[in-house]
Design an enzyme around this catalytic site. Structure first.
Site, PDB file in Angstrom:
ATOM      1  N   GLY A 197      -5.022 -25.307 -43.316  1.00 46.67           N
ATOM      2  CA  GLY A 197      -6.332 -25.228 -42.439  1.00 46.67           C
ATOM      3  C   GLY A 197      -5.921 -23.651 -40.940  1.00 46.67           C
ATOM      4  O   GLY A 197      -5.079 -22.964 -42.015  1.00 46.67           O
ATOM      5  N   LEU A 198      -6.124 -23.655 -40.514  1.00 49.10           N
ATOM      6  CA  LEU A 198      -6.438 -22.796 -39.237  1.00 49.10           C
ATOM      7  C   LEU A 198      -6.464 -21.750 -39.584  1.00 49.10           C
ATOM      8  O   LEU A 198      -5.695 -20.864 -39.701  1.00 49.10           O
ATOM      9  CB  LEU A 198      -4.822 -23.334 -38.538  1.00 49.10           C
ATOM     10  CG  LEU A 198      -4.478 -24.841 -37.771  1.00 49.10           C
ATOM     11  CD1 LEU A 198      -2.771 -23.301 -37.701  1.00 49.10           C
ATOM     12  CD2 LEU A 198      -5.200 -24.151 -36.907  1.00 49.10           C
ATOM     13  N   CYS A 199      -7.615 -21.768 -40.585  1.00 53.22           N
ATOM     14  CA  CYS A 199      -8.230 -20.107 -40.987  1.00 53.22           C
ATOM     15  C   CYS A 199      -9.658 -19.849 -40.426  1.00 53.22           C
ATOM     16  O   CYS A 199     -10.359 -19.723 -41.242  1.00 53.22           O
ATOM     17  CB  CYS A 199      -7.756 -20.405 -42.165  1.00 53.22           C
ATOM     18  SG  CYS A 199      -8.056 -21.243 -43.466  1.00 53.22           S
ATOM     19  N   GLY A 200      -9.869 -20.435 -40.043  1.00 48.11           N
ATOM     20  CA  GLY A 200     -11.330 -19.986 -39.269  1.00 48.11           C
ATOM     21  C   GLY A 200     -12.365 -20.833 -40.197  1.00 48.11           C
ATOM     22  O   GLY A 200     -12.046 -22.589 -40.639  1.00 48.11           O
TER      23      GLY A 200
END
Lengths: 292, 126
Positions: free
Chosen positions: A89-92
């Site tokens: 995750g952590l990709c907008g």
């Protein structure tokens, strides 16, 4: 009024968050470059392949003996959606956007009375659509151990899909992935891979040279169509890889900037509070001295 | 001497791109040599060595399969997997052979048996 040491702690913690997001951004930037290079290196093959297949498909496609991978099964009752997302995750909005597109399509198909089957590639997409469409899952491909996607990975996925197709598990297959446009824009895309659809090649390109085919046109098509599936999956994986890093880079850039703004605000608040405390102390001292 | 444009492309990258005078290609229906002004042909490949002759020397690549597109002024080989001859270690040969055999064991068709035979013959040339 928050006390001074609380504020100090907040500032320290936001600062360390900023350090982390900054580091992630830089890692994503480095990975993005590699992913983009990989995507670019894969382009000549895909382009050539599609050109040849386009020509072949145009000459064979209309005949009755066309392979099922090209002509289809004559039905679109059962549809396989291959949802390709990232492992992390952590990709907008990257994973969310792909999942949303696939979910919308699945909803439409179900409403139209079709049977939907879903194959997920990448953990995040699976999690995102599990709640609504979990009962349609027929498989999952885990790429979390894979550092850089190779053709072998795509070929394995294609093999799985083709085996299912030969077993008559579905009629139409579509892949969902994100096309890399730029660092700030990735376009969630739907692409049909079975039955194969090739962009029409320009007329003069095919007309100027008429090829001899060895073995027959049908023989070559039968050999190449399965490879075409692998090639399309491979380019999609590469595009996806670049998109993921691009999305992560801009998401982390935003996070870093937000953290910076927050630190500024907190620092102002901290300084104000500190001054207020000093003023208070002074007032106390002065009024104490006056009382004497 | 007449020259032709040769390209060897794998899905992952472009392995070679050069002006050459002839290319010997392991076609599915038999080996053939493509030289400038060859009739346009598209053929599938069997596992084997691709020999590229250019003024700067002769180079060999092992291809596992794919197809070749020959026209009068160019030869493009799209190989599923391709290795320069120098990279063909005995480990890699064994791996390729094992893969072909595993495929045959799973598929059990004439085509997969041919693949094993071609792979064995191709690898033996190293």
């Amino acid at each position: 009024m928050p006390n001074l040491s609380d504020l100090k702690n907040r500032i320290a913690s936001v600062k360390s968050t900023r350090k982390i997001t900054k580091a992630m951004q830089m890692v994503a930037a480095a990975k993005l470059r590699r992913a983009q290079e990989a995507a670019e290196a894969g382009r000549p093959y895909a382009e050539r392949f599609n050109a040849v297949m386009g020509g072949l498909a145009a000459s064979v496609g209309t005949s009755d003996g066309a392979p099922r991978l090209l002509a289809g099964t004559g039905s679109d009752q059962t549809q396989l959606l291959i949802v390709m997302t990232a492992e992390r995750g952590l990709c907008g909005g990257f994973n969310g956007n792909i999942a949303k597109l696939a979910k919308a399509e699945a909803g439409k198909l179900i409403a139209a009375g079709k049977t939907v089957k879903i194959l997920t590639v990448g953990k995040k997409g699976r999690e995102a659509i599990k709640r609504d469409l979990g009962e349609h899952f027929i498989g999952h491909v885990d790429l979390s151990e894979v550092k850089s996607v190779g053709y072998a990975n795509a070929s394995d996925i294609a093999q799985d899909v083709l085996t299912r197709f030969d077993a008559g598990e579905f009629d139409v297959a579509k892949i969902y992935y994100s096309k890399f446009q730029s660092v700030i824009s990735q376009i969630p895309t739907e692409q049909q891979i079975i039955p194969a659809s090739f962009e029409a090649v320009e007329e003069d390109a095919t007309a100027s040279t008429s090829y001899d085919y060895e073995p027959s046109e049908e023989g070559i098509l039968a050999d190449l169509l399965p490879r075409g599936v692998a090639t399309q999956i491979f380019s999609a994986l590469l595009e996806n890889g670049a998109s993921e890093q691009g999305a992560r880079m801009s998401a982390m850039d935003n996070a870093t900037r937000n953290a910076g703004d927050m630190i500024d605000k907190l620092t102002i608040q901290y300084n104000r509070t500190r001054q207020a405390v000093i003023t208070n102390e002074l007032i106390e001292i002065i009024s104490g001295a006056e009382a004497l | 001497m007449a020259m032709m444009q040769f390209e060897l492309v794998s899905p992952e990258r472009k392995l070679a791109s050069a002006e050459v005078s002839e290319v010997q290609i392991p076609g599915a229906e038999g080996d053939f040599t493509a030289m400038p002004d060859h009739a346009p042909v598209i053929t599938t490949l069997r596992p084997g060595y691709l020999t590229v002759v250019s003024p700067s020397g002769t180079e060999q690549y092992f291809v596992t399969g794919g197809f070749a597109e020959i026209s009068s002024e160019s030869a493009t080989v799209l190989a599923e997997r391709a290795y320069a001859k120098a990279d063909m270690t005995s480990d890699l040969q064994a791996e390729l052979l094992a893969e072909a055999e595993a495929h045959h064991a799973a598929a059990g068709t004439d085509a997969s048996a041919k693949l094993v035979a071609d792979m064995t013959a191709g690898v033996a040339l190293t």
